[in-house]
Enzyme design. Structure first.
Site, PDB file in Angstrom:
ATOM      1  N   GLU A   1      89.516  69.206  91.735  1.00 47.27           N
ATOM      2  CA  GLU A   1      88.533  69.493  92.792  1.00 47.27           C
ATOM      3  C   GLU A   1      89.146  69.758  94.174  1.00 47.27           C
ATOM      4  O   GLU A   1      88.677  69.211  95.164  1.00 47.27           O
ATOM      5  CB  GLU A   1      87.519  68.343  92.880  1.00 47.27           C
ATOM      6  CG  GLU A   1      86.823  68.068  91.561  1.00 47.27           C
ATOM      7  CD  GLU A   1      85.853  66.880  91.624  1.00 47.27           C
ATOM      8  OE1 GLU A   1      85.810  66.202  92.653  1.00 47.27           O
ATOM      9  OE2 GLU A   1      85.140  66.656  90.629  1.00 47.27           O
TER      10      GLU A   1
ATOM     11  N   GLU B   1      85.102  67.537  80.740  1.00 49.04           N
ATOM     12  CA  GLU B   1      84.159  66.446  81.046  1.00 49.04           C
ATOM     13  C   GLU B   1      82.747  66.806  80.598  1.00 49.04           C
ATOM     14  O   GLU B   1      81.774  66.585  81.326  1.00 49.04           O
ATOM     15  CB  GLU B   1      84.179  66.148  82.555  1.00 49.04           C
ATOM     16  CG  GLU B   1      85.567  65.915  83.110  1.00 49.04           C
ATOM     17  CD  GLU B   1      85.582  65.540  84.607  1.00 49.04           C
ATOM     18  OE1 GLU B   1      84.542  65.105  85.131  1.00 49.04           O
ATOM     19  OE2 GLU B   1      86.648  65.683  85.224  1.00 49.04           O
TER      20      GLU B   1
HETATM   21  C1  GLA Z   1      84.343  64.115  88.455  1.00 49.77           C
HETATM   22  C2  GLA Z   1      85.727  63.536  88.158  1.00 49.77           C
HETATM   23  C3  GLA Z   1      85.687  62.530  87.049  1.00 49.77           C
HETATM   24  C4  GLA Z   1      84.499  61.579  87.176  1.00 49.77           C
HETATM   25  C5  GLA Z   1      83.224  62.373  87.298  1.00 49.77           C
HETATM   26  C6  GLA Z   1      81.967  61.545  87.419  1.00 49.77           C
HETATM   27  O1  GLA Z   1      83.976  65.056  87.563  1.00 49.77           O
HETATM   28  O2  GLA Z   1      86.662  64.510  87.818  1.00 49.77           O
HETATM   29  O3  GLA Z   1      86.882  61.818  87.032  1.00 49.77           O
HETATM   30  O4  GLA Z   1      84.688  60.723  88.261  1.00 49.77           O
HETATM   31  O5  GLA Z   1      83.317  63.161  88.470  1.00 49.77           O
HETATM   32  O6  GLA Z   1      82.043  60.307  86.903  1.00 49.77           O
END
Ligand code: GLA
Length: 363
Positions: free
Chosen positions: A163, A271
């Site tokens: 990010e 994710e």
């Molecule tokens: C982002 C981060 C993760 C996690 C999520 C929400 O996507 O990359 O590590 O913290 O937020 O839990």
């Protein structure tokens, strides 16, 4: 016995036997685990807890019937800088959770992804806005060299930077303490360079959300080119994939995968979860059979798309295993403090949901 009747009876017998064999054969060919179903496509993984933040280790939360579905694991928090790093010098590094996961992974022939080396929300004591560039750089090098070096050959892929791209306007996240201390985005290329030097064989990934959004993706692509990240060791892009029942469209996902294929990069879906609301203001809803079906169809179309693109998609990881443990319960606008969500493949009791079967048998 009448001959015609005998022939009729025996052909009926053959048809019945052939049908039974076909049914048994098809049944035998059906995969029993996700790992088996996607073995020719990509690693199939989940992000797990390993006892960090007083949570239960995943192997105590879920039984083998559930865990045997995975060929890859990452950790939800246990490998983030704030958990691993307390001070300079490897003697201060907390590797116990990662080691615990690796022990389990080794015993079960599972690969491990490291999440994540660099994230503005988890900088520990490594950097602050008042730090000089030299000091921040020395800390980053010390951290990444020790950390990645320690797990050399054992963690096969790292989300090196997470990010770092802005959501609008400028290219980079300029309020990140790393950006401020460095006075620019060079910390990102440094991170890849240090990681590559520490483990030249590891896959090195840039990870972000909203990658399917064409404007954000353009900024990501610009960073990759501008900072020459491929030359620094970048091998692929991580698409977080915190998605919902309608967003993004399959077309957007395909476009995104095409883009990275053209750049010669692999894609890790890092994710994945499906928010069943898609709007943080909506009130809590029950898990009706209509919703269950929608979720199953949605997971199925997404996995069919990943499978069609298995030349570029190299791993798919869900952000959690069961609905008993997901960050999405708290992903709602205040004053709603908590709202039950149903984003994952297993339910509260660790039972497989309809969406599990829709991807297990997706064709
Ligand atoms: C982002 C981060 C993760 C996690 C999520 C929400 O996507 O990359 O590590 O913290 O937020 O839990």
């Amino acid at each position: 016995m009448n001959k015609r009747f005998y022939i009729k009876k025996s052909s009926l017998f053959i048809v019945v036997v052939a049908f039974a064999v076909a049914v048994i054969f098809t049944g035998c060919n059906r995969p029993e685990t996700l790992r088996e179903a996607y073995q020719d496509d990509f690693y199939i993984g989940a992000a797990v807890t390993v006892g960090d933040f007083q949570s239960q280790p995943f192997y105590k939360m879920y039984d083998e019937e559930v865990l045997k579905n995975y060929s890859s694991f990452s950790t939800e928090n246990a490998m983030k800088p704030e958990v691993v790093y307390s001070d300079r010098g490897p003697e201060h590094y907390r590797y116990k959770y990662a080691e615990d996961l690796l022990r389990y992974a080794n015993e079960h022939d599972i690969v491990v992804r490291g999440h994540t080396l660099l994230w503005h929300q988890s900088v520990a004591k490594m950097v602050s806005v008042n730090m000089s560039k030299e000091e921040a750089r020395a800390n980053l090098e010390e951290f990444i060299s020790n950390y990645v070096g320690h797990f050399k050959g054992r963690v096969y892929a790292w989300d090196v930077a997470n990010e770092v791209i802005s959501d609008s306007g400028e290219v980079y996240r300029e309020r990140s303490p790393w950006y401020i201390a460095y006075g620019g985005p060079e910390y990102i290329s440094d991170a890849f360079m240090f990681a590559h030097a520490a483990d030249p064989d590891a896959e090195l990934i840039y990870n972000d959300y909203s990658v399917v959004d064409s404007a954000k993706r353009a900024r990501i692509k610009r960073m990759i080119v501008e900072l020459k990240l491929k030359e620094k060791g970048l091998t692929g892009v991580g698409i977080q994939a915190h998605w919902n029942l309608t967003y993004p469209s399959i077309e957007m996902i395909n476009e995104t995968l095409d883009d990275f294929r053209r750049m010669g990069l692999t894609v890790h879906i890092t994710e994945l979860d499906i928010d069943c609301y898609g709007d943080p203001d909506l009130p809590e809803q029950e898990y009706t059979s209509k919703l269950e079906k929608k979720l199953a169809d949605r997971y199925e179309e997404i996995f069919l798309c990943f499978r069609e693109n298995n030349d570029v998609v190299s791993s798919v990881t869900t952000w959690g295993i069961g609905d008993d443990h997901t960050w999405l319960h708290k992903f709602c606008t205040r004053p709603i403090p908590y709202r039950t969500n149903y984003p994952l493949l297993f339910d509260y009791k660790g039972e497989a949901k309809k969406c599990f079967y829709s991807i297990l048998y997706a064709k």
